[in-house]
Design an enzyme around this catalytic site. Sequence first.
Site, PDB file in Angstrom:
ATOM      1  CD  GLN A 196      -2.811  -1.457   0.265  1.00 32.96           C
ATOM      2  OE1 GLN A 196      -3.630  -0.551   0.088  1.00 32.96           O
ATOM      3  NE2 GLN A 196      -2.822  -2.576  -0.465  1.00 32.96           N
ATOM      4  CB  ALA A 237     -11.433   1.100   2.613  1.00 30.57           C
ATOM      5  CG  HIS A 238      -7.195   0.471  -0.075  1.00 30.08           C
ATOM      6  ND1 HIS A 238      -6.278  -0.484  -0.401  1.00 30.08           N
ATOM      7  CD2 HIS A 238      -8.411  -0.103  -0.241  1.00 30.08           C
ATOM      8  CE1 HIS A 238      -6.899  -1.573  -0.767  1.00 30.08           C
ATOM      9  NE2 HIS A 238      -8.185  -1.375  -0.676  1.00 30.08           N
ATOM     10  CG  ASN A 239      -6.797   3.894  -3.658  1.00 30.82           C
ATOM     11  OD1 ASN A 239      -6.244   2.954  -3.095  1.00 30.82           O
ATOM     12  ND2 ASN A 239      -6.148   4.707  -4.468  1.00 30.82           N
TER      13      ASN A 239
END
Lengths: 341, 341, 341
Positions: A196, A237-239
Amino acid sequence: MRIQELAEKVSGEVIGNSDGEIHAVGGLHEAVAGQISFLSNPKYRKLLHSTSASAVLVSRDWDEPTDVTLIKVENPDAAFAEVCKIFCPPPIRYQPGIDPTSVISDHATLGKNLHIGPHVVIEKGAVIGDDCVLLSGVLISENARLGAGSLLHAGAVLRENVIVGDRVILHNHVVIGSDGFGYTVEKDGSRTKVPQVGIVRLGDDVEIGAHTCVDRARFGETLIGNRVKIDNLVQIAHNVVIEDDVVLVSQVGISGSTVVKQKAILAGQVGVAGHLTIGANSVVGAQGGVTKDVPPATYVWGTPATDFKKYSKTLSNINRLGKLQDRVAALEAKLADGDKD
Amino acid sequence: MRIQELAEKVSGEVIGNSDGEIHAVGGLHEAVAGQISFLSNPKYRKLLHSTSASAVLVSRDWDEPTDVTLIKVENPDAAFAEVCKIFCPPPIRYQPGIDPTSVISDHATLGKNLHIGPHVVIEKGAVIGDDCVLLSGVLISENARLGAGSLLHAGAVLRENVIVGDRVILHNHVVIGSDGFGYTVEKDGSRTKVPQVGIVRLGDDVEIGAHTCVDRARFGETLIGNRVKIDNLVQIAHNVVIEDDVVLVSQVGISGSTVVKQKAILAGQVGVAGHLTIGANSVVGAQGGVTKDVPPATYVWGTPATDFKKYSKTLSNINRLGKLQDRVAALEAKLADGDKD
Amino acid sequence: MRIQELAEKVSGEVIGNSDGEIHAVGGLHEAVAGQISFLSNPKYRKLLHSTSASAVLVSRDWDEPTDVTLIKVENPDAAFAEVCKIFCPPPIRYQPGIDPTSVISDHATLGKNLHIGPHVVIEKGAVIGDDCVLLSGVLISENARLGAGSLLHAGAVLRENVIVGDRVILHNHVVIGSDGFGYTVEKDGSRTKVPQVGIVRLGDDVEIGAHTCVDRARFGETLIGNRVKIDNLVQIAHNVVIEDDVVLVSQVGISGSTVVKQKAILAGQVGVAGHLTIGANSVVGAQGGVTKDVPPATYVWGTPATDFKKYSKTLSNINRLGKLQDRVAALEAKLADGDKD
């Protein structure tokens, strides 16, 4: 302070005894003589007739007669906040200074007038703007950047390379930049971690509640816009992209790469699937589970989240199911009788 | 790096201009010239026609013509992870060394090549394997054991006597071994704490997200198998057993003594009652509430969680309730007409 | 220890071999010879016929014949807790003493016999009762008060001015007194923070699980009564009142100003809207979403939460919807036939 004087401070109009003395604030329910309260939620209007408060802030359109002294104002909520500033203990002022138990890299860049509490850690390459307050045990990891005038409560963590704007408030144990949850699945069913390598970027005037996590992007940036307000125990969460002025209430969870457009509001415990868009000014009701895009300015509820009116109709249909069964049974009986004739 | 060279590094085949230069990664939506992107989720296939990326990793079976240069690979996700390693900042390398502000018991056993950050605490009887990284404020309590090659982010806590395997990653503020939630109810309705005297045992290659808690067993062990991947803000109660290769997405909650068998996946915000078994390779859809055992290789959704196909049918029946009511009303009208005849 | 001797310690009656030797405890499923187990949940009664335990604690009304030696007791749960004390490692005893790495204000008031671990911070005006244990990294903020005999696990935080009773247990990273989530909405849609100037007051004998947050009141007090037991990852908003002997299971979220009356139980992942009252002795089933007041001694479930029996009936009606559709179709066919006649 006399009620008249107080009314002037909040640009209000006194209805009743303007000579009374106020020395504290209190809720309508528990206030006693000498205290001022306020009525904002209409649900509590009955309390106005039973409260022991010496004065109550109400909105200008209030027209029910009451025994209690009223101060009519534009916005009772905002006026009460002003009044609280007068009567309540002032918020703690953190004096500039660096606690000797903090561990600060020589290769970090520190602004002016910083309050750095005990056991704070600032790693190399980190940049801290002016007038920040970092309370005990805060961690600013390598190359993270924190804007001016920000307040990080004890235990808050900025992970490596994240970028945080000005005047941001992070409550206790907030984590900005933990790894996103990403794996590739191998043929034997085991999982390999996907690095990540992105960051998190927070805008200005953001406030984030205790224990909330914002994961760093798989690549690129997880983005939190300006003036976004996030409650406790929220998962981002990511993005994910959270645009300006969005509100996320406690325990909301937003899956990877979803976009929440400007001024949308997600109520408590809402969950949103990944790769979706929630339109500007939309609202998701508490515990809603969003499984597809939500258009702008739409109120949805339920799991799967559905237009609120449609969902309410469905709930009411469900509650009449017993009657519908009875009606069908009656028809069946009638037709059976018909057969007998 | 030239596109051709990049393609060779990921065993891919170039369709288009293999001479272009790549110097960064980006998502399909935001990538600009000089960047490489990837297409994994078919939902985004349209973006392939509008992206400004100079190259895109796609799967070998891609057959739509596009203007952008493609690199066909076995697994675009995995290939992109490889590419990220080339272009993204390398992960931070923590050098061996023990920060002087850490507090380490003389009666702890430390492996080789440890990175021990500021304000770490290691209590007596604790055992730390070789090549571990303990970042600031980590606590290894009495008699806890941590396997080799593990990475504990700032604020992670191993409580007394817990046992953690090799190459484990714990993100910020993870708690392993908090007391289980157990009381006996007295005759006056008050509760007496049941001592939680068991431990937690974590396998190898486990990764656990920020703010997740795993409670110690009432007696015996709460067990997390090998290669289990757990997201942020997850709750695992006492005496739960999570078998190998299970995936628990953010905000899942699992009640006491439940067993989640190998390779099962619980999506975000799922709740599972106590004393249940979720079968191997099963999936529980997001926000599902599991109230009874789930057979192996079954996909369930809803509260109470039900076979996915059956549940989808039920949802569709519910959405047609308005029409069903109309049909019943029409029948009633028809029969009433019949009565009049 | 001989089974007979053990039975006497728990006021039990031996059915079977009272001479056997016990040296450890274990669950019915995993126990081996020489271990004692217990049967409390009737769901596990079959295990009594297959367990390898040398003795099992059961309730006095047990009347199935088995091969294993039984010890009949009033309350197998409570008796097993007694037995655990005999065979399990004793809980850690924290010796009085103040770690030199702690940072304690000269203007704090400390009781006797305190254990203050590494990197603890106690700010000015704080008051700590006798016999408290504060483990590593605990923060007691300005003017906070902690009652005697309390245990705060590593990373727990008392924010400024909060008041905590005697014999309270706070697990890791608990936050007491984070700001409530309150803003006024400006005309441009942006939000202005409403100062949260109240406090949190916790009663005696409260236990709170890891990562739980209790927000301070907007004004006045967020109140947690005596003997309240709260699990991990729970969110309690500003001005909530939790009365005595309430139980809140993991991941519950309670919105602002709601009152939960004595001895109510909220199961895992329940959400409660703001400004509601949940009656004494009521129970909300797991994942329930409470949208209106719950009367005393009522069991509700579902979202919106509804009387359990009514909700169960509704669920069963929903599951018979397919059949109801078939019945309506049959009626339609019959009437269509009638038309043809």
